[in-house]
Motif scaffolding. Sequence first.
Motif, PDB file in Angstrom:
ATOM      1  N   ILE A 198      -9.684  11.342  12.077  1.00 30.72           N
ATOM      2  CA  ILE A 198     -10.022   9.914  12.191  1.00 30.72           C
ATOM      3  C   ILE A 198     -11.457   9.662  11.729  1.00 30.72           C
ATOM      4  N   SER A 204       3.636   1.609  -1.548  1.00 31.32           N
ATOM      5  CA  SER A 204       4.062   1.836  -2.941  1.00 31.32           C
ATOM      6  C   SER A 204       2.939   2.477  -3.757  1.00 31.32           C
ATOM      7  N   SER A 205       1.683   2.101  -3.471  1.00 36.27           N
ATOM      8  CA  SER A 205       0.539   2.696  -4.187  1.00 36.27           C
ATOM      9  C   SER A 205       0.400   4.173  -3.839  1.00 36.27           C
ATOM     10  N   SER A 244     -15.868   4.625   0.043  1.00 39.35           N
ATOM     11  CA  SER A 244     -15.046   4.272  -1.121  1.00 39.35           C
ATOM     12  C   SER A 244     -15.172   2.801  -1.518  1.00 39.35           C
ATOM     13  N   ILE A 268      -8.012  -0.917   6.687  1.00 40.57           N
ATOM     14  CA  ILE A 268      -7.563   0.211   5.852  1.00 40.57           C
ATOM     15  C   ILE A 268      -7.561  -0.141   4.362  1.00 40.57           C
ATOM     16  N   ASN A 269      -8.016   0.803   3.562  1.00 39.15           N
ATOM     17  CA  ASN A 269      -7.906   0.657   2.101  1.00 39.15           C
ATOM     18  C   ASN A 269      -7.143   1.863   1.532  1.00 39.15           C
ATOM     19  N   LEU A 270      -6.875   1.830   0.234  1.00 42.17           N
ATOM     20  CA  LEU A 270      -6.058   2.883  -0.370  1.00 42.17           C
ATOM     21  C   LEU A 270      -6.702   4.276  -0.276  1.00 42.17           C
ATOM     22  N   PRO A 271      -8.027   4.415  -0.524  1.00 40.52           N
ATOM     23  CA  PRO A 271      -8.624   5.755  -0.405  1.00 40.52           C
ATOM     24  C   PRO A 271      -8.405   6.398   0.970  1.00 40.52           C
ATOM     25  N   VAL A 272      -8.450   5.620   2.043  1.00 40.40           N
ATOM     26  CA  VAL A 272      -8.197   6.159   3.389  1.00 40.40           C
ATOM     27  C   VAL A 272      -6.785   6.735   3.473  1.00 40.40           C
ATOM     28  N   ILE A 303     -12.644   7.419   8.476  1.00 45.14           N
ATOM     29  CA  ILE A 303     -13.519   6.243   8.572  1.00 45.14           C
ATOM     30  C   ILE A 303     -14.710   6.408   7.615  1.00 45.14           C
ATOM     31  N   ILE A 352     -10.970  -1.762  -2.069  1.00 45.79           N
ATOM     32  CA  ILE A 352     -10.842  -3.075  -1.413  1.00 45.79           C
ATOM     33  C   ILE A 352      -9.884  -3.035  -0.220  1.00 45.79           C
ATOM     34  N   ILE A 381      -4.751   7.731   1.032  1.00 43.96           N
ATOM     35  CA  ILE A 381      -4.557   8.914   0.181  1.00 43.96           C
ATOM     36  C   ILE A 381      -5.183  10.138   0.839  1.00 43.96           C
ATOM     37  N   ILE A 434      -8.887   1.659  -6.074  1.00 40.45           N
ATOM     38  CA  ILE A 434      -9.588   2.934  -5.909  1.00 40.45           C
ATOM     39  C   ILE A 434     -10.414   3.246  -7.162  1.00 40.45           C
ATOM     40  N   HIS A 440      -2.508   0.040  -8.116  1.00 42.51           N
ATOM     41  CA  HIS A 440      -1.263   0.773  -8.382  1.00 42.51           C
ATOM     42  C   HIS A 440      -0.098   0.169  -7.589  1.00 42.51           C
ATOM     43  N   LEU A 465       3.051   6.176  -5.635  1.00 42.66           N
ATOM     44  CA  LEU A 465       2.786   6.302  -7.072  1.00 42.66           C
ATOM     45  C   LEU A 465       1.701   7.338  -7.349  1.00 42.66           C
ATOM     46  N   ILE A 466       0.653   7.344  -6.513  1.00 43.45           N
ATOM     47  CA  ILE A 466      -0.501   8.210  -6.793  1.00 43.45           C
ATOM     48  C   ILE A 466      -0.253   9.644  -6.321  1.00 43.45           C
ATOM     49  N   GLY A 509     -13.531   6.206   3.983  1.00 41.87           N
ATOM     50  CA  GLY A 509     -13.122   4.822   3.699  1.00 41.87           C
ATOM     51  C   GLY A 509     -14.334   3.947   3.405  1.00 41.87           C
ATOM     52  N   LEU A 555       0.828  -1.215   0.000  1.00 45.03           N
ATOM     53  CA  LEU A 555       0.000   0.000   0.000  1.00 45.03           C
ATOM     54  C   LEU A 555       0.861   1.263   0.000  1.00 45.03           C
ATOM     55  N   ILE A 585     -13.980  -1.201   8.591  1.00 41.04           N
ATOM     56  CA  ILE A 585     -13.163   0.018   8.760  1.00 41.04           C
ATOM     57  C   ILE A 585     -13.561   0.682  10.071  1.00 41.04           C
TER      58      ILE A 585
END
Lengths: 142, 142
Positions: free
Chosen positions: A111, A17-18, A121, A91-95, A115, B91, A97, B66, B8, A21-22, A118, A15, B122
Amino acid sequence: MNFIITGHGHFASGLQSSVKLITGFENALVAVDFKDNMSSDNLRDKLSDQLKINGKTEPTIIFTDIAGGTPFNQSVLLKNDNDNIEVLAGINLPVLIEAVLSQEGELDVLINHLIGSGKDSIKKYDNQRNKKVRDQNLDDGI
Amino acid sequence: MNFIITGHGHFASGLQSSVKLITGFENALVAVDFKDNMSSDNLRDKLSDQLKINGKTEPTIIFTDIAGGTPFNQSVLLKNDNDNIEVLAGINLPVLIEAVLSQEGELDVLINHLIGSGKDSIKKYDNQRNKKVRDQNLDDGI
């Protein structure tokens, strides 16, 4: 505000690394992987070392993969010694970012915001809904 | 039911490693990383190759990092050619574990179940709530 991510296997570094990148932010998030050759104590020591680097006065969010797992449980143990830590699970990527892009503000407010966004998303691609939008656009002559 | 994960950087392979560690299932989930040297077309080709291996008759869920990102968008393009594909965004690990452990059943039912349990997973560690539970337990003499 400091951000640490931890989870089973390569969850954390994956995560991280994602996010790099973004967002292009290289050092916004510290990743601590709980690899299959590590004990719970090993993991807690690594997390604790990171918290020592950050110091106790700066608020820290520890993002974890799943509630009840070792990374989550060890993070909670560390939180019990430091009120400036919050531990999030699932946790997911949108949280991540969202956190990295909105570092400022009160820990509690952030926080709750994380939540909420997240949960929002997690969704499926709905082509019926998108078809309806397309049809409406056609009716409107767009 | 087939499961593909894409995102990503090392999102997909990172989460795949977590699923393996926790469930012990080696091949439950195919990971397709969208690395920084890849184009959107490269990614779609890799996803498409995987779908061809699976065939069109078996339902497939593509888990993505995302909504609106390239891995999500390319997955949606592939879904437009195949009604047996569903694409999920945002996810987290609990969604994947739930999917891998409950592979059977109708695709629609599973998707709705996964979205619900993903949102529920979450959360923050709440020591006030846990304190309250401890106090209640003490009152009850447990």
